[in-house]
Design a protein around this motif. Sequence first.
Motif, mmCIF file in Angstrom:
data_model
loop_
_atom_site.group_PDB
_atom_site.id
_atom_site.type_symbol
_atom_site.label_atom_id
_atom_site.label_comp_id
_atom_site.label_asym_id
_atom_site.label_seq_id
_atom_site.Cartn_x
_atom_site.Cartn_y
_atom_site.Cartn_z
ATOM 1 N N ALA A 173 13.283 -2.553 -2.404
ATOM 2 C CA ALA A 173 13.978 -2.884 -3.657
ATOM 3 C C ALA A 173 13.349 -2.266 -4.898
ATOM 4 C CB ALA A 173 14.040 -4.402 -3.808
ATOM 5 N N SER A 174 12.079 -1.872 -4.833
ATOM 6 C CA SER A 174 11.408 -1.271 -5.990
ATOM 7 C C SER A 174 10.175 -0.527 -5.501
ATOM 8 C CB SER A 174 10.986 -2.350 -6.996
ATOM 9 O OG SER A 174 9.959 -3.147 -6.433
ATOM 10 N N GLY A 175 9.582 0.232 -6.408
ATOM 11 C CA GLY A 175 8.337 0.922 -6.074
ATOM 12 C C GLY A 175 7.214 -0.070 -5.802
ATOM 13 N N GLN A 176 7.183 -1.141 -6.596
ATOM 14 C CA GLN A 176 6.162 -2.170 -6.369
ATOM 15 C C GLN A 176 6.307 -2.767 -4.972
ATOM 16 O OE1 GLN A 176 3.833 -1.507 -8.903
ATOM 17 N NE2 GLN A 176 3.483 -3.682 -8.702
ATOM 18 N N ILE A 185 -4.333 5.163 -11.367
ATOM 19 C CA ILE A 185 -3.045 4.816 -10.766
ATOM 20 C C ILE A 185 -2.212 4.024 -11.771
ATOM 21 C CG2 ILE A 185 -3.800 4.893 -8.361
ATOM 22 C CD1 ILE A 185 -4.185 1.859 -8.472
ATOM 23 N N TYR A 186 -0.954 3.884 -11.413
ATOM 24 C CA TYR A 186 0.009 3.089 -12.183
ATOM 25 C C TYR A 186 -0.569 1.692 -12.434
ATOM 26 C CZ TYR A 186 4.627 0.914 -12.913
ATOM 27 O OH TYR A 186 5.712 0.255 -13.411
ATOM 28 N N GLU A 187 -0.422 1.184 -13.661
ATOM 29 C CA GLU A 187 -1.014 -0.112 -14.003
ATOM 30 C C GLU A 187 -0.481 -1.247 -13.122
ATOM 31 O OE1 GLU A 187 -4.065 0.402 -15.651
ATOM 32 O OE2 GLU A 187 -3.437 -1.624 -16.220
ATOM 33 N N GLY A 188 0.779 -1.177 -12.728
ATOM 34 C CA GLY A 188 1.341 -2.211 -11.852
ATOM 35 C C GLY A 188 0.637 -2.246 -10.500
ATOM 36 N N THR A 189 0.261 -1.085 -10.008
ATOM 37 C CA THR A 189 -0.445 -1.022 -8.729
ATOM 38 C C THR A 189 -1.874 -1.537 -8.884
ATOM 39 O OG1 THR A 189 0.856 0.968 -8.271
ATOM 40 C CG2 THR A 189 -0.961 0.463 -6.771
ATOM 41 N N ARG A 190 -2.504 -1.179 -10.018
ATOM 42 C CA ARG A 190 -3.865 -1.669 -10.254
ATOM 43 C C ARG A 190 -3.879 -3.190 -10.310
ATOM 44 N NH1 ARG A 190 -8.181 0.352 -13.230
ATOM 45 N NH2 ARG A 190 -7.560 -0.846 -15.046
ATOM 46 N N ILE A 225 -0.475 7.717 -0.170
ATOM 47 C CA ILE A 225 -0.296 8.451 -1.430
ATOM 48 C C ILE A 225 0.985 8.001 -2.138
ATOM 49 C CG2 ILE A 225 0.137 10.727 -2.477
ATOM 50 C CD1 ILE A 225 -2.709 10.487 -1.515
ATOM 51 N N ASP A 226 0.827 7.581 -3.390
ATOM 52 C CA ASP A 226 1.992 7.339 -4.243
ATOM 53 C C ASP A 226 2.416 8.708 -4.786
ATOM 54 O OD1 ASP A 226 3.742 6.845 -6.372
ATOM 55 O OD2 ASP A 226 2.763 4.961 -6.926
ATOM 56 N N ASN A 227 3.564 9.187 -4.316
ATOM 57 C CA ASN A 227 4.025 10.548 -4.644
ATOM 58 C C ASN A 227 5.140 10.535 -5.700
ATOM 59 O OD1 ASN A 227 3.751 13.355 -4.205
ATOM 60 N ND2 ASN A 227 5.477 13.374 -2.770
ATOM 61 N N THR A 228 5.201 9.442 -6.471
ATOM 62 C CA THR A 228 6.280 9.289 -7.455
ATOM 63 C C THR A 228 6.322 10.438 -8.463
ATOM 64 O OG1 THR A 228 6.150 6.880 -7.271
ATOM 65 C CG2 THR A 228 7.208 7.750 -9.250
ATOM 66 N N PHE A 229 5.162 10.785 -9.049
ATOM 67 C CA PHE A 229 5.136 11.798 -10.118
ATOM 68 C C PHE A 229 5.456 13.199 -9.588
ATOM 69 C CE2 PHE A 229 2.622 10.219 -14.045
ATOM 70 C CZ PHE A 229 3.194 8.966 -13.963
ATOM 71 N N ALA A 230 5.049 13.490 -8.350
ATOM 72 C CA ALA A 230 5.226 14.858 -7.836
ATOM 73 C C ALA A 230 6.600 15.050 -7.213
ATOM 74 C CB ALA A 230 4.132 15.180 -6.826
ATOM 75 N N ALA A 290 11.403 4.897 -6.191
ATOM 76 C CA ALA A 290 12.654 5.669 -6.161
ATOM 77 C C ALA A 290 13.450 5.469 -7.445
ATOM 78 C CB ALA A 290 13.489 5.263 -4.951
ATOM 79 N N SER A 291 12.993 4.512 -8.273
ATOM 80 C CA SER A 291 13.614 4.275 -9.581
ATOM 81 C C SER A 291 13.479 5.491 -10.492
ATOM 82 C CB SER A 291 12.934 3.091 -10.283
ATOM 83 O OG SER A 291 12.504 2.101 -9.377
ATOM 84 N N LYS A 292 12.509 6.346 -10.193
ATOM 85 C CA LYS A 292 12.151 7.435 -11.107
ATOM 86 C C LYS A 292 12.890 8.717 -10.720
ATOM 87 C CE LYS A 292 9.352 4.226 -12.639
ATOM 88 N NZ LYS A 292 7.996 4.060 -12.159
ATOM 89 N N LEU A 296 16.684 0.396 -9.580
ATOM 90 C CA LEU A 296 15.326 0.363 -9.071
ATOM 91 C C LEU A 296 15.364 0.538 -7.567
ATOM 92 C CD1 LEU A 296 13.450 -2.519 -10.923
ATOM 93 C CD2 LEU A 296 13.943 -0.195 -11.684
ATOM 94 N N GLY A 297 14.310 1.135 -7.045
ATOM 95 C CA GLY A 297 14.188 1.281 -5.595
ATOM 96 C C GLY A 297 12.793 1.764 -5.271
ATOM 97 N N GLY A 298 12.434 1.653 -4.002
ATOM 98 C CA GLY A 298 11.126 2.120 -3.557
ATOM 99 C C GLY A 298 11.238 2.617 -2.136
ATOM 100 N N HIS A 352 9.884 4.192 -18.829
ATOM 101 C CA HIS A 352 10.488 4.643 -17.584
ATOM 102 C C HIS A 352 10.077 6.094 -17.464
ATOM 103 C CE1 HIS A 352 13.190 4.810 -14.253
ATOM 104 N NE2 HIS A 352 14.044 5.635 -14.818
ATOM 105 N N LEU A 353 10.330 6.718 -16.341
ATOM 106 C CA LEU A 353 10.002 8.136 -16.224
ATOM 107 C C LEU A 353 10.849 8.739 -15.114
ATOM 108 C CD1 LEU A 353 7.892 8.536 -13.520
ATOM 109 C CD2 LEU A 353 6.449 7.238 -15.053
ATOM 110 N N GLY A 354 10.896 10.080 -15.114
ATOM 111 C CA GLY A 354 11.653 10.775 -14.071
ATOM 112 C C GLY A 354 13.147 10.790 -14.330
HETATM 113 C C1 LIG Z 1 7.174 3.068 -11.735
HETATM 114 C C2 LIG Z 1 6.060 3.333 -10.786
HETATM 115 C C3 LIG Z 1 5.742 2.406 -9.771
HETATM 116 C C4 LIG Z 1 6.477 1.089 -9.639
HETATM 117 O O1 LIG Z 1 7.805 1.320 -9.291
HETATM 118 P P1 LIG Z 1 9.011 0.303 -9.661
HETATM 119 O O2 LIG Z 1 10.182 0.977 -9.059
HETATM 120 O O3 LIG Z 1 9.055 0.205 -11.148
HETATM 121 O O4 LIG Z 1 8.680 -0.990 -9.019
HETATM 122 C C5 LIG Z 1 4.720 2.718 -8.905
HETATM 123 N N1 LIG Z 1 4.032 3.865 -9.014
HETATM 124 C C6 LIG Z 1 4.293 4.771 -9.987
HETATM 125 C C7 LIG Z 1 3.484 6.016 -10.060
HETATM 126 C C8 LIG Z 1 5.312 4.534 -10.890
HETATM 127 O O5 LIG Z 1 5.558 5.422 -11.868
#
Ligand SMILES: *Cc1c(COP(=O)(O)O)cnc(C)c1O
Length: 442
Positions: A81-84, A107-112, A180-185, A204-206, A215-217, A371-373
Amino acid sequence: MGRRGFTTRQVHERAPGATPTARATPIYLTAGFEFDDYDDAAAPFGRGEGFAYTRVGNPTIEAAEHTLAALEGGSQALLLASGQAATTVALLALVEAGGHIVSSTHIYEGTRGLLRDNIARLGVQATFVDAIDDVDAWEEAIRPETRALFAESISNATNRLLDIPAVAAVARRHGIPLVIDNTFATPYLLRPIELGADIVVHSASKFLAGHGSVLGGAIVDSGRFDAARSGALFPHLVAPGRGPGGAPAPSIAERAGGDARIAYARESVALRFGPTPSPLNAFLIAQGIETLSLRVERQSANALAVAQWLKTRPEVASVDYVGLDSHPDHALALRDLPDGFGSVFTFTLHGGAQAARRFVEALGVFTHMTHLGDVRSLILHPASTSHALLTEQERAALGVAPGTLRVSIGIEDAADLIADLDGAAAAVGARVGAGDELVIVA
Ligand SMILES: *Cc1c(COP(=O)(O)O)cnc(C)c1O
């Protein structure tokens, strides 16, 4: 039989099922699926075949998972449902109380927060590695109870790049996975599994969705779990399973082989904790993915142009973009990012928070949001938003100064973005003083 009552007709009258071949993935927006015949009902429960209930499986969600696994060069993917949710499920499929995770600090503050507060409450400790380019620092942080190494491919906020092959070699020596969180790349620019990582997670939200509407992950697994090598560290993957009527059944590793980790994530963690994506969101993410390469190519080219321009401005103290040769990880970027350097980065204005406020308030093309991406260019002041709860010292260690702004560059015409930034720079009222200080002109 006589005509049924109004309310019965209201819920039961429908055209007999036709199955034309739709070019777009149909949206199976349904909680569950009818069983074709009496015996069919057992299959999704016993053997995990077919579809029964959307939390267990859904064709629209599966279609997106299939594409994601193929693009990341993995074996299987799991959409959440989300990246988290993706990070949480990936880690909970590996660790249990008493376990330990080694994570990059960058790393992303939410992950920290997840590692520091939430997973910690379940009895799982985390050690943070600051010097992520120091392979020995990763090695030294590993304990007998460590069950995962975690990092971002391109990091938030200072664009640090992980040397994935080097850290993956450390993980492999210890029989534990590198996540690896590959969101940015995005998989268009970098595929961690091809570089030796074992598990990839995404917001996947990005970039994957790209339109900023859902939102998605996702979790993607390499399919290289080795029960002989790592079974003792992950007893839940090799313990006998439970079959019909409580009869002994093969373990997950015996049943799923190299896919044991993601099978457990799907069949146990995601199933029980329940962060299932909506099939509608799965459809929208899959639609987004169809244009991923085109967007990321354009966004990366725009970001490089913007970063190079920012670098020339007297109002700008520093630009943390891995595509610039001034970035400490630029050599690694030339090795691992041949198709572009991404489009999310920070820059720091002289003049601190006051300059940052004036700059953001003067922008017209950039959208001010967290938000990003997105296809649109976005800007955020981390010190007063995403990183507001940290002390000034903690922020400084993460490269977030009072005058730091984070941008996510979109697909607009680069000239319009630069003109917008130019206007904002002028609004800061720049006059650089003798000591590199920005003198704000009132
Ligand atoms: C936004 C983001 C997350 C969290 O994803 P959500 O879809 O907002 O839950 C995790 N890691 C990185 C690098 C992000 O940019």
